[in-house]
Design an enzyme around this catalytic site. Structure first.
Site, PDB file in Angstrom:
ATOM      1  N   HIS A 278      -3.195   2.527  -0.587  1.00 47.01           N
ATOM      2  CA  HIS A 278      -4.627   2.182  -0.591  1.00 47.01           C
ATOM      3  C   HIS A 278      -5.505   3.369  -0.984  1.00 47.01           C
ATOM      4  O   HIS A 278      -6.567   3.588  -0.414  1.00 47.01           O
ATOM      5  CB  HIS A 278      -5.016   1.612   0.778  1.00 47.01           C
ATOM      6  CG  HIS A 278      -4.272   0.355   1.104  1.00 47.01           C
ATOM      7  ND1 HIS A 278      -4.769  -0.903   0.841  1.00 47.01           N
ATOM      8  CD2 HIS A 278      -3.017   0.177   1.592  1.00 47.01           C
ATOM      9  CE1 HIS A 278      -3.866  -1.805   1.182  1.00 47.01           C
ATOM     10  NE2 HIS A 278      -2.795  -1.180   1.640  1.00 47.01           N
TER      11      HIS A 278
ATOM     12  N   ASN B 106       6.072  13.999 -14.760  1.00 48.60           N
ATOM     13  CA  ASN B 106       5.712  14.338 -13.379  1.00 48.60           C
ATOM     14  C   ASN B 106       6.231  13.269 -12.428  1.00 48.60           C
ATOM     15  O   ASN B 106       6.609  12.178 -12.858  1.00 48.60           O
ATOM     16  CB  ASN B 106       4.177  14.363 -13.221  1.00 48.60           C
ATOM     17  CG  ASN B 106       3.509  15.301 -14.193  1.00 48.60           C
ATOM     18  OD1 ASN B 106       3.831  16.465 -14.246  1.00 48.60           O
ATOM     19  ND2 ASN B 106       2.574  14.770 -14.976  1.00 48.60           N
TER      20      ASN B 106
ATOM     21  N   HIS C 164     -11.557  -8.164   6.240  1.00 43.25           N
ATOM     22  CA  HIS C 164     -10.151  -8.170   5.817  1.00 43.25           C
ATOM     23  C   HIS C 164      -9.396  -9.340   6.463  1.00 43.25           C
ATOM     24  O   HIS C 164      -8.665 -10.065   5.785  1.00 43.25           O
ATOM     25  CB  HIS C 164      -9.464  -6.859   6.216  1.00 43.25           C
ATOM     26  CG  HIS C 164      -9.737  -5.705   5.296  1.00 43.25           C
ATOM     27  ND1 HIS C 164     -10.928  -5.030   5.281  1.00 43.25           N
ATOM     28  CD2 HIS C 164      -8.961  -5.112   4.346  1.00 43.25           C
ATOM     29  CE1 HIS C 164     -10.866  -4.046   4.367  1.00 43.25           C
ATOM     30  NE2 HIS C 164      -9.684  -4.089   3.789  1.00 43.25           N
TER      31      HIS C 164
ATOM     32  N   HIS D 266      -1.597  -7.314   3.724  1.00 43.05           N
ATOM     33  CA  HIS D 266      -2.218  -6.145   4.378  1.00 43.05           C
ATOM     34  C   HIS D 266      -2.738  -6.510   5.772  1.00 43.05           C
ATOM     35  O   HIS D 266      -2.716  -5.687   6.685  1.00 43.05           O
ATOM     36  CB  HIS D 266      -3.365  -5.668   3.478  1.00 43.05           C
ATOM     37  CG  HIS D 266      -3.975  -4.352   3.856  1.00 43.05           C
ATOM     38  ND1 HIS D 266      -3.293  -3.323   4.465  1.00 43.05           N
ATOM     39  CD2 HIS D 266      -5.243  -3.884   3.664  1.00 43.05           C
ATOM     40  CE1 HIS D 266      -4.111  -2.305   4.651  1.00 43.05           C
ATOM     41  NE2 HIS D 266      -5.289  -2.611   4.191  1.00 43.05           N
TER      42      HIS D 266
END
Ligand code: ZN
Length: 266
Positions: A78, A71, A211, A88
């Site tokens: 993410h 496949n 973050h 990021h």
């Protein structure tokens, strides 16, 4: 081309490592006495995604009837259980392929906030929760991964409830506070933070302070973890294996905890 013997050797090593084909008593000595807990969700086309992200798709290229099966897949970086690389949220931070495996292995600390989250889905895990955990289980060791068990993984198979969009059109799920990220990075020298939701920031956050603080300091985040209930508060060892995407902002990962059989809950 590999010889049959090489294939056999590779198959035996993989079987011994994963432990699905051979019993514990037959494992190679270094893994004898260890329990392996897979903290990874299966990827499929119903995997929940952060609003705006591109979900997982699998397209068949060759069916088994033609002699072999293969496949192609596509997905956002993410989606599913994955790593956020420093790049990021940090212009000079490392991209995924540049994060060394030394920064992707370490002791694992699990902070349980399920009770609080049951009352408040917007909970920000903060220094108060970390200190409470340390009082009970001891100081977080340097170089650790610190993850929050919020209980959210039980919603995974129901994408709508996992994303949990509110009347305000914002997702509502728990995360960490900015001060928790700074405390873990600066006071505890943690190398990773993680959670069983779509983001280490609370769902309603628009500026992603966890973050910015944690990835900005060179750490990595782990998102969409599962099976955290199968782990003790401390004592497990974490091994994170993200796809080595050149210039990637992160990547899908197999996240595995190793736990000595003689160390149950602590
Ligand atoms: Zn991410």
């Amino acid at each position: 081309m590999c010889s049959f013997r090489t294939y056999l050797l590779i198959a035996l090593v993989i079987a011994a490592f994963i432990g699905t084909s051979v019993g514990d008593e037959n494992r190679v000595p270094p893994l004898q006495g260890w329990r392996i807990v897979d903290l990874t969700h299966e990827l499929n086309d119903s995997s929940p995604v952060y609003p705006g992200s591109v979900g997982f798709r699998l397209k068949n290229l060759v069916p088994i009837e033609k002699g072999y099966y293969t496949n192609e897949f596509s997905m956002g970086e993410h989606v599913g259980t994955h790593v956020d690389a420093p790049a990021h949220f940090s212009a000079d931070g490392k991209s995924m392929s540049r994060v060394s495996m030394q920064r992707l292995t370490g002791p694992l600390v699990v902070i349980d906030v399920k009770e609080e989250v049951a009352k408040n889905p917007d909970l920000a895990v903060c220094i108060k929760h970390i200190r409470r955990h340390e009082q009970k289980h001891g100081a977080i060791p340097p170089g650790a991964f610190v993850v929050a068990n919020t209980g959210w993984a039980s919603r995974w198979k129901d994408a709508k409830s996992y994303v949990n969009l509110g009347q305000d059109n914002l997702p509502h799920f728990p995360g960490f506070s900015e001060s928790a990220a700074k405390y873990l990075a600066n006071e505890r020298k943690a190398i990773g933070m993680g959670i069983d939701t779509l983001s280490t920031d609370v769902g309603t956050s628009k500026d992603f302070p966890q973050h910015r603080a944690f990835l900005g300091g060179g750490g990595v985040n782990l998102e969409n973890l599962t099976n955290l209930d199968k782990l003790p508060s401390r004592g497990a060892f974490l091994f994170v294996a993200p796809l080595k995407i050149g210039n990637g902002s992160g990547g899908p990962a197999r996240v595995v905890a190793f736990l000595r059989n003689d160390r149950s809950g602590e």
